[in-house]
Design an enzyme around this catalytic site. Structure first.
Site, PDB file in Angstrom:
ATOM      1  N   GLU A   1      -3.744  -0.472   9.390  1.00 42.24           N
ATOM      2  CA  GLU A   1      -3.630  -1.077   8.063  1.00 42.24           C
ATOM      3  C   GLU A   1      -2.688  -0.280   7.177  1.00 42.24           C
ATOM      4  OE1 GLU A   1      -7.772  -2.824   9.025  1.00 42.24           O
ATOM      5  OE2 GLU A   1      -7.504  -0.770   8.328  1.00 42.24           O
ATOM      6  N   THR A   2      -2.021  -1.000   6.293  1.00 41.42           N
ATOM      7  CA  THR A   2      -1.227  -0.430   5.205  1.00 41.42           C
ATOM      8  C   THR A   2      -1.744  -1.057   3.923  1.00 41.42           C
ATOM      9  OG1 THR A   2       0.740  -0.113   6.589  1.00 41.42           O
ATOM     10  CG2 THR A   2       1.082  -0.263   4.205  1.00 41.42           C
TER      11      THR A   2
END
Length: 304
Positions: free
Chosen positions: A46-47
């Site tokens: 995830e970002t």
């Protein structure tokens, strides 16, 4: 436009362990397509993008992306972003803890963060409770998807189940740590599990077994989400949150506060530890809290 970013290792106090996270600051003005391209470039599970909050009394609004799609909520981006924002707050270190709200798609998440020396520990309370999806998969189908024997699925009262806190998970109890370590995801078997009709999409597979190295409610886990571009995740806070639904379904928990510890990422060489606290009142789940540590790893500038 130059935009700052920071990476952290989350659900660990040790660098090069836990779940890596990229946090993009100064994200205002980025459209969805740009955020997705940046998340694909980082290619982490995830970002998270930090935006101004809709309500000024809250700290920030977060948008969370895997390499292939946006998520309404995920645990390690909330923990990591909360620790980073607290570290960058001028008040950090002046009090035992800093409290603020973070906005995500599923609601406002109240966070409490303790920081020291470039690392911190955060806890947050879910704005919604886990939902049971009532579409439990067949044991034989789950076993085939993981390359295991049907006899290796389940322990005690635990059987495969599906729960959601925004993201959906198929929870698969395994009879031993050996089975957990040996499990390998078969793409055809995963596809055969199909979509959850409640959400119209596949659910990630979350495998768990009783942790022999601890006492009480301690588990080891692995998580596969190929449909999200995540072959295997070192630590999954949203799954840990939904795991509270598993505990309510299969464990004889009474009223009061219950602590659950989940170790994940061991098979990947990225050991992580996630804390889950359940508060039960009048026989019903009242609140779920997720906790974990995070450590700063790098910072830089995106030239986009």
């Amino acid at each position: 436009m130059a935009r700052r970013f920071v990476t952290l290792d989350v659900f660990t106090e040790t660098p090069f362990a836990g779940n890596p996270l990229a946090v993009v600051l100064d994200a205002d003005g980025l459209d969805v397509g740009a955020m997705q391209r940046i998340a694909a470039e980082f290619n982490l599970s995830e970002t998270v993008f930090v935006l101004p909050p809709d309500e000024t009394r809250r700290k920030a609004r977060l948008r969370i992306f895997t390499p292939t799609r946006e998520l309404p909520f995920a645990g390690h981006p909330v923990i990591g972003a909360a620790v980073l924002l607290a570290l960058r707050d001028g008040r950090a270190g002046l009090a035992d803890a800093t409290a603020f709200g973070l906005e995500v798609e599923i609601g406002v998440i109240p966070c409490v963060v303790e920081t020291a020396g470039g690392r911190g520990r955060a806890r947050f309370t879910l704005p919604l409770l886990p939902a049971y999806l009532e579409e439990d998969p067949e044991t034989e189908a789950v076993a085939a998807a993981l390359g295991l024997a049907p006899s290796e699925i389940g322990f005690g009262l635990h059987a495969p189940s599906r729960h959601s806190v925004g993201p959906a998970f198929t929870f698969v109890p395994l009879a031993s740590i050996a089975a957990l370590d040996r499990a390998r995801l078969d793409p055809a078997g995963f596809a055969a599990l199909g979509e959850t009709s409640a959400l119209g999409q596949p659910s990630a597979l979350y495998l768990y077994a009783v942790d022999p190295d601890g006492i009480g409610h301690r588990y080891q886990a692995r998580m596969f989400a190929p449909h999200l571009g995540v072959a295997e995740d070192p630590a999954t806070g949203s799954a840990a949150a939904a795991f509270a639904g598993v505990m309510m379904q299969f464990e004889p928990l009474g009223d009061g506060t219950h602590e659950v510890a989940i170790r994940q990422g061991i098979a990947m060489g990225r050991p992580s530890e996630i804390g889950v606290q359940l508060v039960i009142a009048s026989g019903a789940l009242h609140t779920v809290e997720i906790s974990g540590a995070a450590v700063l790893m790098s910072e830089g500038t995106l030239l986009v």
